[in-house]
Write a protein that holds these residues in place. Sequence first.
Motif, PDB file in Angstrom:
ATOM      1  N   UNK A 216       0.851  -1.194   0.000  1.00 16.74           N
ATOM      2  CA  UNK A 216       0.000   0.000   0.000  1.00 16.74           C
ATOM      3  C   UNK A 216       0.886   1.244   0.000  1.00 16.74           C
ATOM      4  N   UNK A 217       0.280   2.401  -0.198  1.00 13.41           N
ATOM      5  CA  UNK A 217       1.019   3.659  -0.214  1.00 13.41           C
ATOM      6  C   UNK A 217       0.525   4.632   0.830  1.00 13.41           C
ATOM      7  N   UNK A 218       0.160   4.119   2.007  1.00 11.31           N
ATOM      8  CA  UNK A 218      -0.448   4.956   3.040  1.00 11.31           C
ATOM      9  C   UNK A 218       0.556   5.416   4.103  1.00 11.31           C
ATOM     10  N   UNK A 219       0.344   6.637   4.590  1.00  6.86           N
ATOM     11  CA  UNK A 219       1.101   7.170   5.719  1.00  6.86           C
ATOM     12  C   UNK A 219       0.138   7.430   6.877  1.00  6.86           C
ATOM     13  N   UNK A 220       0.592   7.221   8.118  1.00 11.30           N
ATOM     14  CA  UNK A 220      -0.260   7.523   9.270  1.00 11.30           C
ATOM     15  C   UNK A 220      -0.315   9.024   9.529  1.00 11.30           C
ATOM     16  N   UNK A 221      -1.201   9.437  10.420  1.00 15.94           N
ATOM     17  CA  UNK A 221      -1.217  10.835  10.861  1.00 15.94           C
ATOM     18  C   UNK A 221       0.115  11.146  11.531  1.00 15.94           C
ATOM     19  N   UNK A 222       0.746  12.249  11.123  1.00 23.80           N
ATOM     20  CA  UNK A 222       2.076  12.571  11.640  1.00 23.80           C
ATOM     21  C   UNK A 222       2.305  14.071  11.610  1.00 23.80           C
ATOM     22  N   UNK A 223       3.300  14.514  12.367  1.00 24.76           N
ATOM     23  CA  UNK A 223       3.655  15.926  12.458  1.00 24.76           C
ATOM     24  C   UNK A 223       5.174  16.036  12.291  1.00 24.76           C
ATOM     25  N   UNK A 224       5.602  16.885  11.366  1.00 21.59           N
ATOM     26  CA  UNK A 224       7.018  17.052  11.049  1.00 21.59           C
ATOM     27  C   UNK A 224       7.676  18.112  11.929  1.00 21.59           C
ATOM     28  N   UNK A 225       8.977  17.896  12.185  1.00 21.16           N
ATOM     29  CA  UNK A 225       9.765  18.837  12.978  1.00 21.16           C
ATOM     30  C   UNK A 225      11.153  19.046  12.395  1.00 21.16           C
ATOM     31  N   UNK A 226      11.603  20.300  12.384  1.00 22.40           N
ATOM     32  CA  UNK A 226      13.009  20.669  12.403  1.00 22.40           C
ATOM     33  C   UNK A 226      13.236  21.335  13.751  1.00 22.40           C
TER      34      UNK A 226
END
Length: 313
Positions: A216-226
């Motif tokens: 599949x090509x799914x990503x979970x709910x996520x939040x990016x950080x630098x």
Amino acid sequence: MTVKTMQSADVKELLEKVAGFNKDGGNERVKKIVHRVMHDIFQIVEDFDVTPEEFWSAVYYVGELGANGEAALLAPGLGMDRYLDIRQDAEDEQAGLAGGTPRTIEGPLYVAGAPVSESFARMDDGSDQAAEVILIKGQITDESGAPLANAIVDIWHADTKGAYSYFDQSQSEYNLRRRIKTDAEGRYAAQSIMPSGYGCPPEGSTQQLLNHLGRHGQRPAHIHYFVSKPGYKHLTTQINIAGDEYTYDDFAFATREELVVDANRVEQSGTGAKHGVSGPITEVEFNVTLVTTDKPELQERHARQRALETDAA
């Protein structure tokens, strides 16, 4: 039986010429890399008896991948981004710079130049009235646990449809993107909305290949950080929200156990109240530990093509 030609003089000579080994000038490192890449492709053709039809299908696939802008989406899907992280982790270990909050992949959807706020930011533009309101909070510390004031926490995430501002023209400028400077106690907070995971375009080039792989090509709910501060190793990371169907089955291989964070519903957030956010809200807490380094090149994010990077101050 597969024809064997890789050890022939003709193929060896061809590879030498392809890589420019018989010519002066050029970049020697690039020549060596191209020679290895083309050698390995030729070897694949031989080992798997690749037909001309299969070969040209692959060539046109690469062309389509570039035309629809999915090369940076396929790279993490094939584990390339995760492999680079594994190498960087090993390099840190060897250099005595291991520790701190784990890194994980950046992804292709960062946009430079987000507004800067002092200790607290409102990330969403308020247009999604049905979205679950969240408060993202945390503290930035060094390895001894001492708070780091004036660290920059650069946060970005998708909306409830899994879309990112700038790339999704229906969203306002810098929606769900902010840079927050930590307070004297190293703390930051942001009011936002619960992001959704997303999937690769179902008819796109990335999903086409994933279908052949049974993936599949799914990503979970996520939040990016630098997260950055002079004197400390720059951190590129992201958190996954616990409980998502794909938290531990991310097609981009970005999940790390230490980066899975609970979302907790509270009647009143103490942190939120300090910034004028009242009422029931979902808290997402992510504390970060930075590692000290005196190497300037490690204090900055690595160079790559990013939206508006050259325009940002």
